[in-house]
Structures are given as C-alpha cells and as structure tokens.
Motif scaffolding. Sequence first.
Motif, PDB file in Angstrom:
ATOM      1  N   TYR A 116       0.822  -1.229   0.075  1.00 27.72           N
ATOM      2  CA  TYR A 116      -0.015  -0.041  -0.009  1.00 27.72           C
ATOM      3  C   TYR A 116       0.844   1.173  -0.095  1.00 27.72           C
ATOM      4  O   TYR A 116       1.745   1.375   0.906  1.00 27.72           O
ATOM      5  N   VAL A 159       0.669   5.715  -0.830  1.00 30.77           N
ATOM      6  CA  VAL A 159      -0.284   6.774  -1.046  1.00 30.77           C
ATOM      7  C   VAL A 159       0.562   8.046  -1.482  1.00 30.77           C
ATOM      8  O   VAL A 159       1.710   8.090  -1.203  1.00 30.77           O
ATOM      9  N   GLN A 160      -0.445   8.963  -1.908  1.00 38.13           N
ATOM     10  CA  GLN A 160       0.027  10.191  -2.311  1.00 38.13           C
ATOM     11  C   GLN A 160       0.859  10.915  -1.069  1.00 38.13           C
ATOM     12  O   GLN A 160       0.666  10.748   0.016  1.00 38.13           O
ATOM     13  N   GLY A 186       3.453   9.850  -0.050  1.00 37.32           N
ATOM     14  CA  GLY A 186       4.564   8.892   0.602  1.00 37.32           C
ATOM     15  C   GLY A 186       4.213   8.358   1.868  1.00 37.32           C
ATOM     16  O   GLY A 186       4.255   7.071   2.036  1.00 37.32           O
ATOM     17  N   GLY A 187       3.752   9.237   2.570  1.00 39.78           N
ATOM     18  CA  GLY A 187       3.359   8.739   3.958  1.00 39.78           C
ATOM     19  C   GLY A 187       4.264   7.650   4.737  1.00 39.78           C
ATOM     20  O   GLY A 187       3.944   7.170   5.558  1.00 39.78           O
ATOM     21  N   LEU A 188       5.596   8.448   4.587  1.00 37.56           N
ATOM     22  CA  LEU A 188       6.519   7.752   5.556  1.00 37.56           C
ATOM     23  C   LEU A 188       6.530   8.178   6.914  1.00 37.56           C
ATOM     24  O   LEU A 188       6.056   9.290   7.464  1.00 37.56           O
ATOM     25  N   PHE A 189       6.971   7.317   7.881  1.00 35.21           N
ATOM     26  CA  PHE A 189       6.636   7.581   9.147  1.00 35.21           C
ATOM     27  C   PHE A 189       7.823   8.509   9.774  1.00 35.21           C
ATOM     28  O   PHE A 189       9.103   8.251   9.665  1.00 35.21           O
ATOM     29  N   PRO A 190       7.743   9.728  10.035  1.00 30.06           N
ATOM     30  CA  PRO A 190       8.706  10.519  10.435  1.00 30.06           C
ATOM     31  C   PRO A 190       9.749  10.294  11.202  1.00 30.06           C
ATOM     32  O   PRO A 190      10.798  10.873  11.394  1.00 30.06           O
ATOM     33  N   HIS A 191       9.344   9.482  12.262  1.00 31.51           N
ATOM     34  CA  HIS A 191      10.436   9.094  13.251  1.00 31.51           C
ATOM     35  C   HIS A 191      11.202   7.801  12.910  1.00 31.51           C
ATOM     36  O   HIS A 191      12.232   7.513  13.864  1.00 31.51           O
ATOM     37  N   ASN A 204      11.751   2.458   7.809  1.00 37.75           N
ATOM     38  CA  ASN A 204      10.420   2.622   7.114  1.00 37.75           C
ATOM     39  C   ASN A 204      10.302   1.325   6.203  1.00 37.75           C
ATOM     40  O   ASN A 204       9.330   0.729   6.139  1.00 37.75           O
ATOM     41  N   TYR A 224      16.433  10.266   7.716  1.00 45.44           N
ATOM     42  CA  TYR A 224      14.977  10.503   7.954  1.00 45.44           C
ATOM     43  C   TYR A 224      14.081  10.995   6.885  1.00 45.44           C
ATOM     44  O   TYR A 224      14.737  11.751   6.152  1.00 45.44           O
ATOM     45  N   TYR A 229      12.420  13.647   6.331  1.00 46.98           N
ATOM     46  CA  TYR A 229      12.409  15.274   6.066  1.00 46.98           C
ATOM     47  C   TYR A 229      13.791  15.394   5.436  1.00 46.98           C
ATOM     48  O   TYR A 229      14.007  16.528   4.854  1.00 46.98           O
ATOM     49  N   ARG A 275       8.738   0.173   0.420  1.00 52.05           N
ATOM     50  CA  ARG A 275       8.242  -0.300   1.696  1.00 52.05           C
ATOM     51  C   ARG A 275       7.093  -0.928   1.287  1.00 52.05           C
ATOM     52  O   ARG A 275       6.831  -2.017   2.032  1.00 52.05           O
ATOM     53  N   ASP A 301      -2.472   4.743  -4.251  1.00 53.37           N
ATOM     54  CA  ASP A 301      -3.548   5.791  -4.284  1.00 53.37           C
ATOM     55  C   ASP A 301      -2.823   7.331  -4.507  1.00 53.37           C
ATOM     56  O   ASP A 301      -2.154   7.746  -3.712  1.00 53.37           O
TER      57      ASP A 301
END
Lengths: 244, 511
Positions: free
Chosen positions: A84, A86-87, A89-94, A100, A136, A138, A152, A164
């Motif tokens: 899955y 999404v638009q 990227g929706g990577l986990f920032p931490h 990831n 990270y 960011y 991922r 998506d």
Amino acid sequence: MNSDPVVSFTNVGKHFDGNWVFRGLSLDLPSSQVVAIVGESGSGKTTLLQLINGILRANEGSVEVMGNPVPESGLERFRRGIGYAVQGGGLFPHLTVYRNVTLLAQLEKWEQERSQQRYSELLKMVGLDPELRDRYPYQLSGGQQHRVSLCRALMLQPKILLLDEPFSAIDPMSRGEIHRQFTVLREQEKVSAFLVTHDLREAVALSHYLVVMAAGNIVQHGRTQDIIDNPEKDYVARLLETYL
Amino acid sequence: MKRLGSTCVLMLFLALSFPCAFASEGTEADPIVVASKQFPESYLLAEIISQMLETEGYVVERKLGLGGTKVCNEALRRNEIDVYPEYTGTIQAVILELDFPLSLEEINERVEEFGIEALPMFGFNNTYEIAVRRSMAEELKLSKVSQLIDHPELRWGVEHEFFEREDGWPKLQRIYGFDSQPEGMQHELALRAVANGDIDVTDAYTTDAKIIDYDLVLLEDDKKVFPIYMAIPLIRSDLDAPIKRAIAGAAGKIDATTMTHLNAQVVIDGRTFASVALEFLAGIEDDSASENILVSQFKKLLPNVVRHLELTGIALIAATLIGLLVSVTVYRVTWLSRSVVYICGLMQTIPSIALLALMIPILGIGMKPAIVALFLYSLLPIVRNTVISLSTTDPLLVRIAEAMGMSQFERLRYVLVPLAMPAIFAGIRTSAVICIGTATLAAFIGAGGLGDPIVTGLALDNTGLILQGAIPAAILAIVTELVFEGLERLLVPGHLKVFGTTRSNEVAEST
C-alpha cells in the motif's frame, strides 16, 4: 496472461452515513497487470481501492481477493500480502529510511541479512542509493520519499500492490523517470498493481487495463489500448480528448 | 532498538525499586514511635519523652511535627505512633467532643475504648490566651478579654485549629459576644503579624516564648472561657509497663515557667530541640548539647534530599506507567478519554495539602499516603498529553500503518507512541516538577523529605530553616528539568522535537 481475476467486485454497495458512493457495482480485475482506476474527485475511486484491503468494508455485495472474500478477522495477515502506497509517500517521520522500508520485515521476524539484502535490492531498483538508510524522511526530496514509499510497500513481496495517487505530488520532470522505474519494478516483482489516479495521462502511460469512474459509476473498463481506440461513451471520449 | 532497550531497563529498574522502597519502611527492632504536633512545645516534650526512653535503653523513632491534633490522634489509634504530647483540654473538646472539663481518671475511662491512655501530667497548664501588642494594650488600656467588645475595629487573626474547635473561637465569640470575622493563619505567622501591626488580636499559648520576644500582652480571660490544658503524654495503652513508667518519668517536673523558658531556648536562641531537652534532663549546661538548630538541620540535608527523591521518584514512575497504560487503553474512545482526563483534572483541583490529609484515614501517615497523593497529582499532565497526542496523530499515518497490516499493539508500539514521545515527555517533565514542589508538603503527614525543615521552620518562625528546605527543593526542580531535557535529547530524534514542542504547547494552550 492469467485469466482468473485477482480482484472481483460483485454487486458492491458502499455508503457513508447513508450517502451512497456506489451501489450494484460489479467488476473483475485481471491479475499480473497494472490496472488504473481514473476519475474525478468524488468519483469513488479511492473508496474502491480501500475495499480491496479491507480499510473500508462493503455495505452490500462481496469483494473477493484472489478467489476469497476479504476476511473478517486476521486482517493483519491478509494485509501484509497487499502492498500500500499513498500520495505524499506517508513515510513515518520518526523512522529512518531503512526502518521505514524494513518495518514489516522486522515484524515478520526476517533475518537481518535477508532484510538488508531485500532493502538494497529494492532501493537500487527504484534508482536510490541504499546509503540513504540512516536518513529521516524530512531529509529526502519529494521524489525520493515516493520511491522509498514504493520500496516499503513491496518489502514483503506482496502479490498485490495498491497505489493511491502515488505520483501526483511529484514534479512533471521527475515523474517520467519514476514512471519508468515503476514499470521495471512491477515487472520484476510480478505484482498486480492497482493504481488510483485523477491523471488520465499517467493512467494511460502506466496501465494495461483501465477503469473509468464518474460519480460512483463505472463508465467504461477494459484494456487500456481498447478504450483509447474505442471510447464507448461521450464522457470517455471527451476525457481522452482533453488529456491526451 | 537500542533506544527501546534503554527505556526498558530504566523502567524495570524503577519498577523493581518500587516494592523495596515500601519494604525499607518496615523497621527491624520495632522502635517506639514518638510523634509531636507542629509547634515548638510539642516538639520539645516529644524530644524529652524520646530521650527518657533512650536513657532506659529503648530504640526510638521520632516523627516530630507529624501534624495537628486529628492527624496525631488518628495515627495513635491506627498504631502508627506510640506516644505524643497532648493536652487535657484538647482531649476533652476535640477528641471526645465534650463541653465540660475532665480529670485524668475521667479521660482514661473514656479513651480506653480507642486503645489509648493518658499518662500523669507534666505539671503545667498551657491554655489559650488572647494576645495583643503591648503598645496597643497601653494605648487602649486593655487588660481583659471582655474589653475587646468595645473595639470592633480590631483585626483578628487566629490559628486554623483555634478557629474551628468548639472551645476556641466559637465559644469565645459566643460567651463574649464578638462579631469579628477572624482570618485563619499559621500560629507563628499570626504572632508576628500582631507584632508588625498587620493584625491586632490573636490566640496564643500560656507558655509561648514569642510573647516575650514580640513584646505581646496576654489579656485576662475574665469570663473563664478557655478550659484547662494540662500537658500529658498520650500513649497507646498496649505499651509495656516499663515503657509507660519511663514515659511518665517527667510527670510533675515541668511547670509553666520552666516550659516557657525551654520554649524560649529553642524559639529565640535557635538551639535544637534535642540539645534543650538533653540539658533539661541532665540538669546541667552542656556545651556539646547547645548546638544550633540551623546546623543540626543542615546535617540532615542529604537524607532529606534522598527521601524527597524517593517520594517523587516512586510517585512519578507509578504515574508514568499507569498514566501511559490508561492513556493507550482509552485514547480511541472519545467519551472515555475525555472522562479520564476530566477525572485526572479533578484530582489536581484538590489543594495538595487537602489531598494529603484525605489520604490519612485510608493509608495512615508516612510515605505511603504521601506517595499515593503525589501519584494522583502527577497523573493529569501525563494522561492529558498522552491522550491528546495519541488521538491527534496524523490520520494518514494511522491509515497506512493499518493498511500495512500492523496489529493494534504494533501500531501503538512502532508508530503512535514514538510519534507522541515529545508530548509524553513534556507531560512527564511537568509532572516531575509539580511533584517535587508538592512533595515539600508531604512532611505535614510525616513523610519527611525537604518539607521537614520547612515544617520545623514554620513552627519556629525560622526563615533560615524554611530556606533549608525551599532552596534545595528549587534546585532539585531545576536539575530535574535539565535531566529530562537530556533524556529527551537522547530518546527523541532531533527533527521530531520541534514538532513535539509545538504540539505540547498546543496541548498546554488547549486546556
């Protein structure tokens, strides 16, 4: 080409608080291909996608994935077989790039070595330097974030990949390149990809099979080339004219 | 992984130290526990009792400055202390709630059922007096309490207990017909306020050394309102006969003049209770015994700091563990999480000293009730920050974690909690600082810590002593801030911090 559909919708209806997004929707989607679902905002395309991995449940009818209905319990196991992305990227920032990408492998208790190998393989396939591992999110560009997000989604070698609007936030210059990488990646991974997009040009560039939606209805679906050659409805013809 | 590991080790260590801290409270040789109320005379009498017991070879545990009449009496009945100095008038009016004076025998007939006993009297009557400034007394020609009725403009300030108890202000007001509305004040502060002219009239005790020091005048109780307050040792009746005999050793040996003199040595000369008591018992001047109270209290600084850290540490760890557990359980159900935050908030609106006092009937005195009260006090910042930050996590990330096939626990463990870390940390940090401040009040229920010199300092009106508690407590709070800052730097990735800080600010502002 595999003839069994990988996803079938039979008489599916879905509403939110009594507002029906669609009713009586039936559709068989072929496997080992890229299926693009296009339509304007509110056409129901994202809803359709989220019915496949059970993030949303149908109020009527049945959704079958690889011959079995979307399960009621044990959804975690089921979803790990479906990538899955999404638009944005929706990577986990931490988490770092490496964490990831390999988070699910860690939960699946993969050997370190196997995770490392798969990680490097995936990053190279999308044209990223595996040395980005300790960065990270960011610290990455938008394009890099999307590619990491694809990696991922593919980490556990799923049979199905749901996307998506994954490339819509990328500037047009790099979009061509990421499209090429995506095509290579999908073929190597032999994954059935379902791509939701409002960008018809992207849909045509990437897909073998096209589903055109408007206001909760499927206007036309079929092989992408067939639709381009023979738009059945005015709506589709106009759409093609405007975008291509 | 390293990060999680160190957190786990820390929590495990703290969790293990939890039961030990309680266990270490149970003592080995079953000492005789001597307590006192929170004014110098009570400290002195308790110290005299303690030293008499020690001379006879008994082990004594001192809980001096334990609390007011109700706290001390409750502790005695609950077998948490064995003896404290009390006054016959207090027993009659406050404990037995009777409005006629009783002899020692009559008192003992009535308190027998509580398992307590009054031993023979020390030998002086320390009753309530009404005190005014000498200059004002001369100016207005005041010598009797009844003359005050002609001066309704005078401002009254009385001790809280005096204001409440039936034989105090209510009876005084009724018999003399005053209609002033006195302000409730701490006793030593009230005496000083009279001397300064901030108020005009207050209650005092017969043997109060400060009356001479502040140059106050006692007015004659011409309508005989105040009952007789003979000082006696109030003990548990199940103590062994030899112990009772040892405690009764000072019976009849302290008259009002002697007591006032002893009080003055502590209150005005700044000597320790122990040295004044020792000198009195030995009957001689003893140079080594005339140690200054500031010096002797200062020697207790380290144990006080350790006790303070013990109180706050245990309460904070419990609040963190239970707060987090409760938060992750309820954050998804809006009405439930709201009620939890509301209940925690309610806890914080109870004044800390009242919360501590409320613990006494349930948990008695000492560390346990103090820790529970501090724990309840620390919950709100932790629970509020955790619940709010968990329930406001970016919904896209929550959906992705779900779509990836992460279980409820995995989502919390790998996504929600780490993302909420900065806010959770801010909550724990706030709790820690609140805890350190509030723990100074724990001394009022016999839990010790840095509140000890403060309570004694208030009893003696000794600013130096108060600062001996207040300054280390303030330093401790600052150090705690710094330690948490360091911990946060260690445990939270740099780029989340900015995000976390702004978020916890939002949390703070939203309430």
